[in-house]
Enzyme design. Structure first.
Site, PDB file in Angstrom:
ATOM      1  N   GLY A   1       0.822  -1.188   0.000  1.00 27.79           N
ATOM      2  CA  GLY A   1       0.000   0.000   0.000  1.00 27.79           C
ATOM      3  C   GLY A   1       0.865   1.249   0.000  1.00 27.79           C
ATOM      4  CB  CYS A   2       0.141   4.717  -1.054  1.00 32.96           C
ATOM      5  SG  CYS A   2      -1.572   4.820  -0.465  1.00 32.96           S
ATOM      6  CE1 TYR A   3      -1.500   8.077   4.277  1.00 39.05           C
ATOM      7  CE2 TYR A   3      -3.306   6.531   3.964  1.00 39.05           C
ATOM      8  CZ  TYR A   3      -2.850   7.834   4.082  1.00 39.05           C
ATOM      9  OH  TYR A   3      -3.733   8.887   4.006  1.00 39.05           O
TER      10      TYR A   3
ATOM     11  CB  THR B   1       5.345   2.398  -0.031  1.00 41.31           C
ATOM     12  OG1 THR B   1       4.811   1.186  -0.594  1.00 41.31           O
ATOM     13  CG2 THR B   1       6.612   2.775  -0.776  1.00 41.31           C
ATOM     14  CB  SER B   2       5.274   6.901   2.589  1.00 45.70           C
ATOM     15  OG  SER B   2       4.188   6.757   3.486  1.00 45.70           O
TER      16      SER B   2
END
Length: 411
Positions: free
Chosen positions: A214-216, A218-219
């Protein structure tokens, strides 16, 4: 594990391959990365060439330079599907042969996404009508919950990168708890490899099915995993405030995402219950080899794309913010897509838009013993489709950065 059988394309000059009548330059291979071993502050660090997670293995090339890799994009009418198509327009070896979108079946892709009308693409078809006999690999961009049975029905020889949440959690009981229904392909869950590229590179290289993060997550995991593995931060009291552009909610019509609902404001959502929490904690717990629990608050902000995670951590005894910075710098120093900013420069989402980069930096907190890490990505690229292409490049034995050297779009 089955490997794909690829149809060779017409020979091309080294480093160049024609696509849609345009001669495009292929990318140079990514360099390896540097990893600090666990060290005590004040002692010289020992650096060894490795991935964050494990030592490198010799890569066996599956695809030769110039060979065509035939791609299917399932769920092509969503934001991540469109972003896959945009990125592959610059890929010298991945060529799209099948595109599905049940509600848009029969339509031309350019009529759904006019900004991509210049691309020579097949018409959209329903998933049930898709023919995979001329396909080597699949990007699955379908919503969670629908993906498991579809992937279960795909031919076993296909390489698959799934952009949904359906195969990210190893524990199928935890999946059922957070997603509200039982897992429908537990045998595939056992096979799936989590696709955080810079951390699990060797495992991804040998996988057939990759669960794109997911994007969150990853960051957040890119900065935290190396620090946790090196025991430079404490495992308790990790507090994360994250903000995402509206595309993170998908393309479906939702009242909460109307312009008049989100304009001129910032909106916390999923407070204490966001579905990315178990995914983040799974990765951090793996790094720590013990259970890690975080405090995470996601926020929707009125911009189209982009993501910022502000991560507050307590440092281990004797560790400084500069130690955190130096460790992250050495860990990612050979990486193509993860960059530490210099000095007091603050990462901004506008500096990564349209790119596969993650920019980050470390700041000493006013509270003694604590530090802030700011990490930014484009949620549709490094947070989704770009990382998916990066992963499939690895799975196919191609240079990891192939087709991904788009520079950020600014202003």
């Amino acid at each position: 594990m089955a490997s794909t059988t690829l149809r060779g394309a017409a020979p091309a000059r080294a480093g160049l391959a024609p696509q849609n009548g345009v001669l495009r330059s292929s990318s140079k291979p990514c360099a390896g990365m540097m990893l600090n071993t666990v060290r005590k502050v004040g002692l010289p660090s020992l650096r060894v060439r490795a991935s964050v997670a494990s030592s490198p293995q010799k890569q066996t090339s599956i695809v030769k330079s110039g060979d065509e890799v035939r791609i299917a994009v399932l769920g092509a009418s969503g934001y991540t599907g469109a972003e896959i198509v945009r990125l592959l327009a610059n890929h010298p070896q991945f060529h799209i042969k099948v595109m599905t979108a049940d509600r848009k079946a029969g339509e031309q892709f350019g009529s759904v996404f006019p900004h991509l009308i210049t691309q020579d693409l097949p018409n959209l078809v329903a998933v049930k009508d898709a023919d995979f006999s001329d396909v080597d690999a699949v990007f699955c961009c379908l919503p969670h919950g629908t993906t498991q049975e579809i992937i279960k029905g795909l031919p076993r020889q296909l390489k698959i990168v799934d952009l949904s949440a359906d195969f990210r959690l190893r524990d199928i009981n935890e999946y059922a708890e957070w997603y509200g229904h039982s897992h429908r392909a537990p045998e595939l869950q056992e096979e799936a490899v989590y696709g955080l590229t810079e951390v699990l590179r060797d495992e991804i290289r040998n996988a057939r099915l990759v669960a794109n993060p997911g994007c969150y997550p990853t960051s957040i995991q890119l900065p935290l995993v190396p620090l946790i593995k090196a025991k430079l931060i404490k495992l308790n009291n990790i507090i994360i405030d994250a903000k995402s552009g509206v595309t993170g909610a998908g393309r479906g019509a939702k009242e909460a995402n109307l312009y008049t609902e989100i304009a001129e404001g910032i909106h916390a959502y999923g407070v204490t219950s966001h579905r990315h929490v178990p995914e983040i904690e799974q990765g951090l717990s793996d790094a720590a080899e013990s259970k890690v629990t975080i405090s995470f608050t996601p926020n929707l902000i009125c911009m189209k794309r982009g993501m910022q995670s502000t991560i507050n951590v307590e440092m281990a005894s004797g560790v400084t913010a500069n130690d955190l910075y130096e460790h992250l710098k050495s860990t990612y120093e050979g990486e193509e897509f993860v960059k530490l900013l210099h000095g007091s420069n603050v990462p901004h989402t506008r500096h990564v838009v349209g790119s596969n980069y993650c920019f980050m930096n470390v700041f000493e907190d006013r509270i003694p013993g604590r530090a802030k890490i700011i990490s930014v990505i484009d949620n549709l690229v490094k947070g989704a489709s770009g990382q998916a292409v990066q992963n499939l490049n690895l799975m196919m034995g191609l240079p990891e950065n192939m087709g991904l050297q788009y520079q950020p779009l600014f202003p």
